[in-house]
Design a protein around this motif. Structure first.
Motif, PDB file in Angstrom:
ATOM      1  N   HIS A  96       0.853  -1.192   0.000  1.00 37.96           N
ATOM      2  CA  HIS A  96       0.000   0.000   0.000  1.00 37.96           C
ATOM      3  C   HIS A  96       0.885   1.236   0.000  1.00 37.96           C
ATOM      4  O   HIS A  96       1.585   1.522   0.971  1.00 37.96           O
ATOM      5  N   GLN A  97       0.888   1.947  -1.118  1.00 40.26           N
ATOM      6  CA  GLN A  97       1.601   3.225  -1.243  1.00 40.26           C
ATOM      7  C   GLN A  97       3.065   3.138  -0.793  1.00 40.26           C
ATOM      8  O   GLN A  97       3.551   3.939  -0.007  1.00 40.26           O
ATOM      9  N   GLY A  98       3.760   2.101  -1.268  1.00 42.59           N
ATOM     10  CA  GLY A  98       5.195   1.975  -1.021  1.00 42.59           C
ATOM     11  C   GLY A  98       5.579   1.287   0.269  1.00 42.59           C
ATOM     12  O   GLY A  98       6.766   1.137   0.560  1.00 42.59           O
ATOM     13  N   HIS A  99       4.587   0.872   1.061  1.00 47.49           N
ATOM     14  CA  HIS A  99       4.887   0.109   2.270  1.00 47.49           C
ATOM     15  C   HIS A  99       3.918  -1.062   2.360  1.00 47.49           C
ATOM     16  O   HIS A  99       3.203  -1.362   1.402  1.00 47.49           O
ATOM     17  N   PHE A 100       3.893  -1.746   3.487  1.00 50.52           N
ATOM     18  CA  PHE A 100       3.015  -2.894   3.666  1.00 50.52           C
ATOM     19  C   PHE A 100       2.097  -2.659   4.859  1.00 50.52           C
ATOM     20  O   PHE A 100       2.468  -1.975   5.825  1.00 50.52           O
ATOM     21  N   LEU A 101       0.908  -3.239   4.787  1.00 52.96           N
ATOM     22  CA  LEU A 101      -0.023  -3.235   5.904  1.00 52.96           C
ATOM     23  C   LEU A 101      -0.220  -4.676   6.345  1.00 52.96           C
ATOM     24  O   LEU A 101      -0.722  -5.510   5.577  1.00 52.96           O
ATOM     25  N   LEU A 102       0.184  -4.958   7.580  1.00 53.58           N
ATOM     26  CA  LEU A 102       0.190  -6.325   8.093  1.00 53.58           C
ATOM     27  C   LEU A 102      -1.003  -6.558   9.018  1.00 53.58           C
ATOM     28  O   LEU A 102      -1.250  -5.772   9.938  1.00 53.58           O
TER      29      LEU A 102
ATOM     30  N   VAL B 182      -1.108  -2.927  10.370  1.00 52.76           N
ATOM     31  CA  VAL B 182       0.105  -2.312  10.913  1.00 52.76           C
ATOM     32  C   VAL B 182       1.056  -1.960   9.776  1.00 52.76           C
ATOM     33  O   VAL B 182       1.406  -2.825   8.962  1.00 52.76           O
ATOM     34  N   ARG B 183       1.477  -0.730   9.744  1.00 52.54           N
ATOM     35  CA  ARG B 183       2.384  -0.287   8.679  1.00 52.54           C
ATOM     36  C   ARG B 183       3.780  -0.867   8.908  1.00 52.54           C
ATOM     37  O   ARG B 183       4.349  -0.763  10.000  1.00 52.54           O
ATOM     38  N   VAL B 184       4.326  -1.467   7.845  1.00 50.34           N
ATOM     39  CA  VAL B 184       5.694  -1.993   7.863  1.00 50.34           C
ATOM     40  C   VAL B 184       6.402  -1.463   6.625  1.00 50.34           C
ATOM     41  O   VAL B 184       5.963  -1.734   5.493  1.00 50.34           O
ATOM     42  N   ASP B 185       7.462  -0.721   6.824  1.00 49.41           N
ATOM     43  CA  ASP B 185       8.235  -0.246   5.681  1.00 49.41           C
ATOM     44  C   ASP B 185       8.976  -1.409   5.037  1.00 49.41           C
ATOM     45  O   ASP B 185       9.374  -2.362   5.709  1.00 49.41           O
TER      46      ASP B 185
END
Length: 381
Positions: free
Chosen positions: A142-148, A214-217
């Protein structure tokens, strides 16, 4: 073997330190069901976690043999099995970062872990148990990062950890999608459940962790997308052999207590140590302790040399760890009789020991892995 590779001063140094910290707080921590953060910090300040870390990353440039020597000292001096299980969880996390992390990840995550932060390795889920390939926790780009998102169960240090190495999937990546994520557990979307009310090992808080978008770069993926299985099996291998190291070191002083009691307690006008049936029980425990110690040393040697025998040896060490802890603590109770059966340190030791036949992979899973490894190694010859 260990005497050739480790600093011989580490074991007695950490044994004395643990006796003055972990050992003195163990009873109250068990009663409260909490991790001894004071002792954790003191051991961290003393350099425990820096031992296997290269100087470049802020460590002392030692080896995993050095860490094992210190770990043995803590097990023997502190005599708190649960506290040591929490140490095992962090050791695997640090090794994963060292082996598979980028320079940026090492610079970011190792300093706090060496300085007193608590780590967890979040693998287990309700549906999978010891079968980590059945996990459902997943991340979407999602928009260059991950949502866990997902749920982990029975995670050692889960309720108190600051950092977690979390196994999840990236379904968009295809069939080989199992991936390791490094997470700050204070991040938005992370929820920790209550500490589980376990029969033993209450000084090693265990519980669930839930991730909700949870946002994970991308920079916090260990080893790359899809590389999670190889990395986590290496982590699991270290965990398993450390259980064996722990079993032997923890039981050493316990058997000394048993022997001293057997020499002082009389029955039929002689010390019970003179009775062959008592001698048999004590020596059976000693045989198991030494076999567990040395197979664990062999497993560490195999792991560090990347031997084809590594997975098999580490499972053998883990299997013997649980069985030996069970035998050793039961021996103490049997030899001490009614005194051993009264609620106190020996009943607590037995309760703690029973947990190790399921924690870190059940005894049955170790048998399965050993058989599969035997079959694999046989087919390569």
């Amino acid at each position: 073997m260990i005497s050739h590779f480790a600093d011989s001063a580490l074991r007695p140094r950490y044994m004395g330190m643990a006796a003055d910290s972990v050992g003195k707080r163990a009873e109250s921590c068990a009663a409260d069901g909490r991790l001894d953060r004071d002792s954790w910090q003191e051991l961290s300040d003393e350099g425990l976690w820096r031992l296997p870390v290269p100087v470049r990353w802020g460590g002392t440039g030692g080896t995993w043999w050095d860490f094992v020597a210190a770990f043995e000292g803590i097990a023997a001096g502190g005599r708190d099995l649960g506290f040591n299980l929490s140490l095992v969880a962090q050791a695997g996390l640090i090794r994963s970062i060292l082996l598979y992390g980028t320079d940026e990840q090492k610079e970011t995550w190792l300093p706090p872990l060496m300085s007193g932060s608590v780590g967890a390795t979040a693998l287990t889920e309700t549906t999978g148990g010891s079968d980590v390939t059945r996990i459902r926790t997943a991340a979407r780009q999602h928009q260059g990062h991950f949502l866990l998102s997902g749920h982990k169960d029975h995670i050692t240090n889960g309720p108190v950890a600051d950092v977690a190495l979390t196994l999840g999937r990236v379904p968009e990546h295809g069939d080989r999608d199992i991936t390791l994520f490094l997470l700050d557990l204070r991040s938005e979307g992370v929820t920790r459940g209550p500490v589980e009310n376990m029969m033993g090992n209450r000084t090693s808080p265990t519980g669930p962790i839930t991730f909700d978008q949870v946002r994970v770069d991308a920079t916090n993926i260990i080893g790359g997308i899809g590389a999670g299985i190889e990395a986590i099996y290496n982590t699991i291998s270290l965990d398993r052999l450390l259980y064996g190291v722990l079993a032997a070191a923890y039981l050493d002083p316990l058997l000394e207590d048993v022997l001293a009691y057997a020499r002082s307690r009389t029955a039929f006008n002689v010390p019970i140590a003179d009775h062959q049936y008592v001698q048999g029980r004590i020596t059976d425990a000693k045989f198991a302790v030494e076999a567990t110690r040395w197979v664990s040393y062999g497993a560490l040697d195999a792991l560090l040399k990347e031997s084809p025998q590594t997975s098999l040896m580490c499972s053998v060490a883990k299997y013997h760890a649980g069985e030996t802890l069970k035998l050793g603590t039961e021996t103490a109770l049997r030899v001490m009789g009614h005194r051993g059966y009264m609620e106190g340190p020996h009943t607590q030791a037995l309760k703690d020991a029973l947990g190790t036949v399921i924690a870190g992979g059940t005894a049955e899973i170790q048998r399965k892995n050993v058989f599969n490894q035997m079959r694999r190694l046989s087919s390569t010859h």
